[in-house]
Design a protein around this motif. Structure first.
Motif, PDB file in Angstrom:
ATOM      1  N   ASP A  82       0.818  -1.222   0.000  1.00  0.00           N
ATOM      2  CA  ASP A  82       0.000   0.000   0.000  1.00  0.00           C
ATOM      3  C   ASP A  82       0.850   1.270   0.000  1.00  0.00           C
ATOM      4  OD1 ASP A  82      -2.077  -1.803   0.199  1.00  0.00           O
ATOM      5  OD2 ASP A  82      -2.364  -1.512   2.339  1.00  0.00           O
ATOM      6  N   GLN A  83       2.067   1.175  -0.515  1.00  0.00           N
ATOM      7  CA  GLN A  83       2.954   2.336  -0.539  1.00  0.00           C
ATOM      8  C   GLN A  83       3.316   2.750  -1.965  1.00  0.00           C
ATOM      9  OE1 GLN A  83       3.810  -0.483   1.395  1.00  0.00           O
ATOM     10  NE2 GLN A  83       2.876   0.361   3.213  1.00  0.00           N
ATOM     11  N   CYS A 133       7.052   3.396  -4.509  1.00  0.00           N
ATOM     12  CA  CYS A 133       8.178   3.751  -3.635  1.00  0.00           C
ATOM     13  C   CYS A 133       8.404   2.749  -2.517  1.00  0.00           C
ATOM     14  CB  CYS A 133       7.975   5.153  -3.058  1.00  0.00           C
ATOM     15  SG  CYS A 133       8.104   6.435  -4.320  1.00  0.00           S
ATOM     16  N   ARG A 145       8.138   0.600   1.093  1.00  0.00           N
ATOM     17  CA  ARG A 145       8.252   1.020   2.491  1.00  0.00           C
ATOM     18  C   ARG A 145       9.458   1.913   2.736  1.00  0.00           C
ATOM     19  NH1 ARG A 145       5.769  -3.367   1.564  1.00  0.00           N
ATOM     20  NH2 ARG A 145       4.000  -4.051   2.803  1.00  0.00           N
ATOM     21  N   GLY A 175      10.565   4.210   0.621  1.00  0.00           N
ATOM     22  CA  GLY A 175      10.413   5.503  -0.020  1.00  0.00           C
ATOM     23  C   GLY A 175      11.388   5.651  -1.179  1.00  0.00           C
ATOM     24  N   ASP A 232       8.258  -4.759  -4.178  1.00  0.00           N
ATOM     25  CA  ASP A 232       7.857  -5.516  -2.991  1.00  0.00           C
ATOM     26  C   ASP A 232       8.142  -7.004  -3.195  1.00  0.00           C
ATOM     27  OD1 ASP A 232       5.790  -5.223  -0.481  1.00  0.00           O
ATOM     28  OD2 ASP A 232       5.522  -7.131  -1.512  1.00  0.00           O
ATOM     29  N   ASP A 277      -1.907   4.207  -4.467  1.00  0.00           N
ATOM     30  CA  ASP A 277      -1.131   3.688  -3.341  1.00  0.00           C
ATOM     31  C   ASP A 277      -0.843   2.199  -3.447  1.00  0.00           C
ATOM     32  OD1 ASP A 277      -0.995   6.181  -2.189  1.00  0.00           O
ATOM     33  OD2 ASP A 277      -2.713   5.868  -0.885  1.00  0.00           O
TER      34      ASP A 277
END
Length: 200
Positions: A75-76, A79, A81, A83, A96, A126
């Motif tokens: 859910d990021q 980028c 976790r 960033g 991921d 997201d």
């Protein structure tokens, strides 16, 4: 509620480990045939490439037994976790894992176009997705990835941000956004939840 009277098995571990989870599922006498897993970290946050390859071997063994494993794509956004670190020297997307594994089904997110109408959907910004820095494009998706990259509508980001030869993910997407989230009961309260775990 969506699927009806489907048998459900919860697999729980006090300390989560992908390999222990896969080995635990493989050790079951009659394992469920479909697994929805809400777990992941950036590839760069894993203990190493050897660990990810060993996890892939465990996923392959489950697949050989007819077991489908679906992982949330995160859910990021692209980028991850860690960033993106948007600066001249450090800009890079963070794929991921295990969503980037070629041996599972990665589930991304969509959202409704409007907050007041449940209808047409769009990509949820997201939702995790992109291209693996570790695993090459598998044969089964080469044609689709090539068609996407050559499409005039692809609007790809600068090549320096991502690996053009990496496995693309997610494989499928479902509702994950916050325009009209899933409504669930928690104790005596009703609340909305979103995210690719909900989509998965």
């Amino acid at each position: 509620a969506i699927g009806g009277d489907i048998p459900l098995t919860d697999v729980y571990q006090g300390q989560y480990n992908l390999l222990k989870w896969a080995d635990g599922v493989a050790a079951l006498d009659d394992p469920p045939l479909v697994h929805s897993v809400s777990y992941g970290n950036d590839e760069a946050q894993q203990s190493g490439v050897d660990y990810m390859r060993t996890a892939n071997e465990a996923f392959m063994k489950l697949g050989a037994r007819g077991i489908s494993v679906l992982f949330a794509s995160g859910d990021q956004g692209v980028c991850g976790r860690e960033g993106c670190g948007f600066s001249a020297k450090h800009t890079r997307y963070h794929p991921d894992f295990p969503a980037s594994s070629p041996y599972i089904t990665a589930v991304g997110g969509t959202d409704f176009l409007t907050k007041t109408v449940i209808g047409d959907e769009t990509a949820w910004p997201d939702g995790g997705g992109g291209f693996s820095d570790t695993f090459a494009i598998p044969d089964y998706q080469q044609a689709a990835v090539a068609a996407y990259k050559s499409s005039a509508n692809a609007t790809l980001p600068p090549q320096a941000y991502w690996n053009a030869t990496g496995r693309g993910y997610p494989d499928v997407s479902a509702l994950a956004g916050e325009q009209n989230p899933y409504c669930i009961g928690v104790g005596s309260m009703m609340m909305g939840i979103a995210g690719t775990s909900a989509a998965t």
